[in-house]
Design an enzyme around this catalytic site. Structure first.
Site, PDB file in Angstrom:
ATOM      1  CB  SER A  50      17.014 -57.624 -17.248  1.00  0.00           C
ATOM      2  OG  SER A  50      17.815 -56.826 -16.811  1.00  0.00           O
ATOM      3  CG  ASP A  84      14.505 -55.585 -21.082  1.00  0.00           C
ATOM      4  OD1 ASP A  84      13.753 -56.254 -22.289  1.00  0.00           O
ATOM      5  OD2 ASP A  84      14.771 -55.167 -20.524  1.00  0.00           O
TER       6      ASP A  84
HETATM    7  O1  G3H Z   1      15.691 -52.797 -21.686  1.00  0.00           O
HETATM    8  C1  G3H Z   1      14.649 -52.102 -20.192  1.00  0.00           C
HETATM    9  C2  G3H Z   1      14.972 -50.777 -20.510  1.00  0.00           C
HETATM   10  O2  G3H Z   1      15.509 -50.210 -21.847  1.00  0.00           O
HETATM   11  C3  G3H Z   1      15.174 -49.437 -19.232  1.00  0.00           C
HETATM   12  O3  G3H Z   1      16.082 -48.692 -19.672  1.00  0.00           O
HETATM   13  O4  G3H Z   1      16.861 -48.310 -17.015  1.00  0.00           O
HETATM   14  O5  G3H Z   1      17.503 -46.349 -19.083  1.00  0.00           O
HETATM   15  O6  G3H Z   1      15.156 -46.853 -18.404  1.00  0.00           O
HETATM   16  P1  G3H Z   1      16.067 -47.575 -18.009  1.00  0.00           P
HETATM   17 ZN    ZN Z   2      16.855 -51.718 -22.840  1.00  0.00          ZN
END
Ligand code: G3H
Ligand code: ZN
Length: 289
Positions: A50, A84
């Site tokens: 990300s 991401d």
């Molecule tokens: O893009 C990443 C996800 O939406 C992860 O979400 O950390 O709540 O599992 P989370």
């Molecule tokens: Zn996400």
């Protein structure tokens, strides 16, 4: 084996009525655990980096991207790299050269018209590079900002949910390959208590006409995840669940070994805990219908 393409993994899962799991990685131990868990499950997987993980590394993408690619290329199962929650155009433009086959361009914080225009431009650029692109409509709340503070918006609020007619127009107007939808999950939940709006999901699939992506999946119970995949989710994004597994394992190790100084034993226990979590979650979301 060579890196797989995210778009191929998502399309195959969608055609089979299942989903591919996509895990956010922060450290090398996350990367090894995701690949190890996917090998244990015998399933393809997507490694996600990300924008926040890049900011954690001082804005440098390549150190983690190259480590992820090196581990992925030695995997016994297909592994793809996905960039991401990209808000920065500068970061977006580094994706292809860094080995990513896909990006999620995140302009969901913007009003609809601005989200559409920015995402359209990003999709044109991504496709010219051969990248598969995902975008978000509605807003899955709870994502930490660069400073680590989650915004107040909750995607449990109906106003944040994705509207099917907007989804139809958004996909047509941007040309994105997949759509992240807000149907009741929230980022960064440490308890699995989210209830999804399956009736809305059932209307979003036909309206969008592209594979749908569930974000914030750490807070979604197994039966809700299975129902979401049956209802048309083809990519399931999971991040926080790995951090819960990692931190719990380290906390337990250090409580039992208060004099420990070598980081390897507790990182090994953290990696094992994350590997088990990955294999289990892949079993939930990628099981045959
Ligand atoms: O893009 C990443 C996800 O939406 C992860 O979400 O950390 O709540 O599992 P989370
Ligand atoms: Zn996400």
């Amino acid at each position: 084996m060579p890196l797989a393409a995210s778009g191929t993994l998502v399309s195959r899962a969608a055609d089979a009525g299942t989903a591919v799991a996509a895990f956010n990685v922060i450290t090398l131990e996350h990367v090894e655990a995701v690949v190890g868990g996917a090998e244990a499950a015998g399933s393809p997987v997507i490694l996600q980096v990300s924008e926040n993980a890049v900011l954690f590394r001082g804005g440098r993408l390549l150190p983690l991207a190259r480590a992820a690619a090196a581990v992925a290329e030695q995997a016994a199962v297909p592994v793809a790299l996905h960039l991401d929650h990209v808000q920065s155009d500068e970061l977006l433009r580094q994706a292809a050269d860094a080995g990513f086959s896909s990006v999620m361009y995140d302009a969901a914080r913007l009003p609809y018209g601005e989200n559409l225009a920015a995402t359209h431009a990003a999709a044109d650029w991504a496709h010219a590079q051969g990248l598969w692109i995902e975008a978000e409509l509605g807003e899955v709340g709870g994502k930490a900002e660069a400073g680590g503070v989650a915004p107040p918006l909750s995607a449990h609020a109906p106003a944040a949910r994705t509207d099917p007619e907007e989804a139809r127009a958004f996909v047509a107007g941007t040309g994105v390959d997949a759509l992240a939808v807000a149907i009741g999950s929230t980022h960064a939940m440490t308890r699995r208590t989210a209830a999804l709006d399956h009736e809305l999901l059932g209307r979003l699939g036909p309206a969008a006409g592209v594979p749908l992506v569930l974000h914030g999946s750490s807070g979604v119970p197994d039966d809700e995840l299975r129902a979401a995949v049956t209802g048309g989710i083809a990519k399931v994004n999971i991040g926080t669940a790995l951090n819960v597994a990692m931190t719990t394992a380290i906390r337990e190790f250090l409580a039992a070994h208060p004099d420990a100084v070598d980081c390897r034993p507790y990182l090994a226990s953290a990696r094992t805990a994350m590997t088990e979590a990955v294999a289990r979650l892949i079993g939930v979301v990628s099981a045959a219908p």
